[in-house]
Design a protein around this motif. Structure first.
Motif, mmCIF file in Angstrom:
data_model
loop_
_atom_site.group_PDB
_atom_site.id
_atom_site.type_symbol
_atom_site.label_atom_id
_atom_site.label_comp_id
_atom_site.label_asym_id
_atom_site.label_seq_id
_atom_site.Cartn_x
_atom_site.Cartn_y
_atom_site.Cartn_z
ATOM 1 N N HIS A 19 0.834 -1.073 -0.033
ATOM 2 C CA HIS A 19 0.071 0.066 -0.048
ATOM 3 C C HIS A 19 0.726 1.170 0.181
ATOM 4 O O HIS A 19 1.908 1.106 0.352
ATOM 5 N N PRO A 22 -0.373 4.972 4.892
ATOM 6 C CA PRO A 22 -1.252 4.314 5.979
ATOM 7 C C PRO A 22 -2.842 4.391 5.581
ATOM 8 O O PRO A 22 -3.473 3.575 6.294
ATOM 9 N N ASP A 23 -3.318 5.412 5.148
ATOM 10 C CA ASP A 23 -4.816 5.514 4.642
ATOM 11 C C ASP A 23 -5.270 4.753 3.830
ATOM 12 O O ASP A 23 -6.511 4.814 3.433
ATOM 13 N N PRO A 25 -5.925 1.290 1.303
ATOM 14 C CA PRO A 25 -5.975 -0.238 1.452
ATOM 15 C C PRO A 25 -5.081 -0.758 0.810
ATOM 16 O O PRO A 25 -4.257 -0.118 0.049
ATOM 17 N N TYR A 26 -4.637 -2.010 1.072
ATOM 18 C CA TYR A 26 -3.716 -2.915 0.672
ATOM 19 C C TYR A 26 -4.290 -3.502 -0.802
ATOM 20 O O TYR A 26 -5.478 -3.855 -1.233
ATOM 21 N N PRO A 44 -8.966 -4.496 2.821
ATOM 22 C CA PRO A 44 -8.753 -3.421 3.804
ATOM 23 C C PRO A 44 -7.662 -3.387 4.698
ATOM 24 O O PRO A 44 -6.958 -2.560 5.115
ATOM 25 N N THR A 45 -7.173 -4.702 4.778
ATOM 26 C CA THR A 45 -5.926 -4.929 5.795
ATOM 27 C C THR A 45 -5.169 -5.906 5.179
ATOM 28 O O THR A 45 -5.476 -6.789 4.434
ATOM 29 N N PHE A 46 -3.781 -6.096 5.856
ATOM 30 C CA PHE A 46 -2.756 -7.119 5.552
ATOM 31 C C PHE A 46 -3.310 -8.364 5.969
ATOM 32 O O PHE A 46 -3.113 -9.522 5.269
ATOM 33 N N GLU A 47 -3.872 -8.500 7.065
ATOM 34 C CA GLU A 47 -4.374 -9.935 7.701
ATOM 35 C C GLU A 47 -5.538 -10.305 6.500
ATOM 36 O O GLU A 47 -5.597 -11.578 6.530
ATOM 37 N N ALA A 48 -6.260 -9.419 6.228
ATOM 38 C CA ALA A 48 -7.471 -9.903 5.266
ATOM 39 C C ALA A 48 -6.837 -10.283 3.925
ATOM 40 O O ALA A 48 -7.117 -11.183 3.239
#
Length: 75
Positions: A19, A22-23, A25-26, A44-48
């Protein structure tokens, strides 16, 4: 590019997630044939991203390499 990370599933390099700030999405870039359908996905997140890549890699459909048929030699 603000941040990027390699994703490995079961020891196999399947792609990268990055990304730009910080604001934002990935975004996923596929490097393995089992996850090519995810190439360019925005998450939306790295984990997702990791969870989706893991699921796609383990259940993804791909055409396996063509196996050579055994030939019998007759004497």
């Amino acid at each position: 590019m603000f941040e990027s990370s390699v994703i490995e599933i079961d020891g196999i390099f399947v792609g990268i997630v990055f990304h730009n700030s910080p604001d934002e999405p990935y975004k996923f870039r596929a490097m393995h044939e089992r996850v090519t359908q995810m190439d360019g996905d925005i998450l939306p997140t790295f984990e997702a991203a990791v969870a989706r890549a893991r699921t796609r890699f383990r259940t993804g459909r791909y055409k396996p390499a063509r196996a050579m048929e055994a030939t019998r030699l007759r004497a």
